[in-house]
Design an enzyme around this catalytic site. Structure first.
Site, PDB file in Angstrom:
ATOM      1  N   HIS A 293      25.036  32.270  74.767  1.00  0.00           N
ATOM      2  CA  HIS A 293      23.937  33.240  74.802  1.00  0.00           C
ATOM      3  C   HIS A 293      24.444  34.489  75.505  1.00  0.00           C
ATOM      4  O   HIS A 293      24.864  34.444  76.660  1.00  0.00           O
ATOM      5  CB  HIS A 293      22.720  32.674  75.531  1.00  0.00           C
ATOM      6  CG  HIS A 293      21.554  33.605  75.514  1.00  0.00           C
ATOM      7  ND1 HIS A 293      20.575  33.567  74.543  1.00  0.00           N
ATOM      8  CD2 HIS A 293      21.213  34.625  76.341  1.00  0.00           C
ATOM      9  CE1 HIS A 293      19.682  34.507  74.768  1.00  0.00           C
ATOM     10  NE2 HIS A 293      20.044  35.164  75.865  1.00  0.00           N
ATOM     11  N   CYS A 294      24.407  35.611  74.795  1.00  0.00           N
ATOM     12  CA  CYS A 294      24.949  36.861  75.326  1.00  0.00           C
ATOM     13  C   CYS A 294      23.829  37.742  75.850  1.00  0.00           C
ATOM     14  O   CYS A 294      22.993  38.218  75.072  1.00  0.00           O
ATOM     15  CB  CYS A 294      25.726  37.606  74.231  1.00  0.00           C
ATOM     16  SG  CYS A 294      26.475  39.141  74.800  1.00  0.00           S
ATOM     17  N   PRO A 295      23.764  37.989  77.151  1.00  0.00           N
ATOM     18  CA  PRO A 295      22.704  38.864  77.674  1.00  0.00           C
ATOM     19  C   PRO A 295      22.872  40.310  77.240  1.00  0.00           C
ATOM     20  O   PRO A 295      21.890  41.056  77.180  1.00  0.00           O
ATOM     21  CB  PRO A 295      22.852  38.714  79.198  1.00  0.00           C
ATOM     22  CG  PRO A 295      24.259  38.281  79.411  1.00  0.00           C
ATOM     23  CD  PRO A 295      24.622  37.457  78.220  1.00  0.00           C
TER      24      PRO A 295
ATOM     25  N   ASN B 128      21.045  40.291  74.179  1.00  0.00           N
ATOM     26  CA  ASN B 128      19.719  39.676  74.279  1.00  0.00           C
ATOM     27  C   ASN B 128      19.497  38.746  73.078  1.00  0.00           C
ATOM     28  O   ASN B 128      18.403  38.686  72.504  1.00  0.00           O
ATOM     29  CB  ASN B 128      18.611  40.731  74.341  1.00  0.00           C
ATOM     30  CG  ASN B 128      17.290  40.152  74.804  1.00  0.00           C
ATOM     31  OD1 ASN B 128      17.255  39.155  75.532  1.00  0.00           O
ATOM     32  ND2 ASN B 128      16.195  40.746  74.385  1.00  0.00           N
TER      33      ASN B 128
END
Length: 356
Positions: free
Chosen positions: A183-185, A188
């Site tokens: 999951h890449c912040p 998002n």
């Protein structure tokens, strides 16, 4: 697992036993009664919370559960902040480049060299914007929630649905993701089967853009740094307000692009190694543990999704013929990846999918 009524009866029985002991020893010393109260209270707590599977790992996980909950719920909002930060920082770099760097290049460089700068810089910018937009807006892919004939390797304990191969549950998105990488912040969004190529290409072209800006502005950075060092001389040099803005902007541009080039370049290199091996970030840890386990019993682990270095890149980039290296790799392309993300027992030379 003991029922609630059994635990209640057990607690009442211990409480009555403690009251009888207090009545019988009513004339004993207060310190002794406090000691017995502590012992009975500890025994009561242990009897209510006893579990055969309890160990130090379970206790630590229970203590960190509020932290996990906080991270899961706040990361979604942090993702919006990170996306805005990417847009703001990239826009600030573009403003400085168009205001100071490109005019200098056009006015001082030879015509062929200036043309190359204009063509390469704008091509790289288009690739960055396109792949970042597609990476943030494209769904990574989710397994179907209704019953179907799709093969599965397990059942998700949180979604309560079958999990196809290479599928993992994302606690931040609260859903299972096909071929989940992480999951890449900064997006998002999860990086999965349908947007993995967009994510990697964005990292690659952003690294190339930062290296290009850093190298192109190196001479201007040296001059600006030397000019700023003379600000504190007596008397100060007669720099105008525009010249001071130029100096500080060039230093900001060079420091930012050089830092991002190093950090993002390392991340891009790591993902390139994973793609070469036919793995994702999650599968890297799983395959390493499986390799160690099989090595102990005299066996060798083979990654079933490794088709060879060149074929792994063809599968990842969606290249089927030679012209695709231009139309699908060097130019913006929204083509879908190989397969549907649920079946993986197939060869990169074949277009049809074979179910497990």
């Amino acid at each position: 697992m003991p029922s609630g009524s059994w635990l209640f009866r057990r607690a009442m029985r211990l409480l009555l036993r403690w009251l009888r002991s207090c009545v019988k020893q009513g004339r004993s010393k207060p310190s002794k009664r406090l000691g017995e109260l502590w012992l009975y209270s500890r025994l009561l707590l242990r009897s209510l919370c006893f579990s055969e599977t309890t160990n130090s790992d379970v206790v630590v996980d229970s203590l960190f559960e509020p932290v996990y909950w906080l991270v899961d719920h706040l990361t979604r909002w942090f993702g919006v902040v990170f996306v805005c930060l990417v847009v703001v920082l990239t826009s600030s770099v573009l403003i400085i480049v168009y205001s100071f760097v490109l005019p200098t290049v056009v006015s001082t460089y030879p015509a062929p060299w200036a043309t190359w700068h204009l063509c390469f810089g704008h091509w790289n910018l288009v690739m960055i914007v396109f792949h970042y937009y597609k990476a943030t807006t494209t769904s990574p892919g989710h397994p179907p929630k209704e019953k179907c004939d799709t093969p599965s390797v397990s059942i998700c304990k949180k979604c309560i649905i079958p999990k196809p191969p290479r599928t993992h549950h994302c606690s931040i998105c609260n859903s299972c993701v096909l071929k989940m990488d992480h999951h890449c912040p900064w997006l998002n969004n999860c990086v999965g089967h349908f947007n993995h190529r967009y994510f990697f290409c964005f990292c690659l072209f952003m690294t190339m853009g930062c290296v290009y800006c850093s190298l192109s502005s190196r001479g201007m950075f040296v001059d600006a740094y030397g000019a700023i060092e003379t600000y504190y001389q007596t008397p100060p040099p007669p720099f105008t307000f525009k010249e001071k803005v130029l100096h500080k902007s060039i230093i900001y541009l060079w420091v930012l692009t050089s830092s991002v080039a190093v950090a993002l370049g390392g991340l891009t290199l790591w993902h390139a190694i994973l793609i070469t091996r036919g793995e994702t970030s999650i599968e890297r840890h799983i395959n390493r543990k499986e390799t160690q386990r099989l090595k102990q019993i005299g066996k060798v682990f083979r990654n079933p999704h490794h088709f060879g270095i060149f074929n792994n890149w063809k599968v990842f980039l969606g290249v089927e013929k030679r012209s695709h290296w231009l139309t699908r790799v060097l130019l913006p392309s929204g083509h879908d990846p190989y397969g549907d993300g649920m079946t993986w027992d197939w060869s990169p030379q074949r277009r049809d999918l074979v179910a497990i």
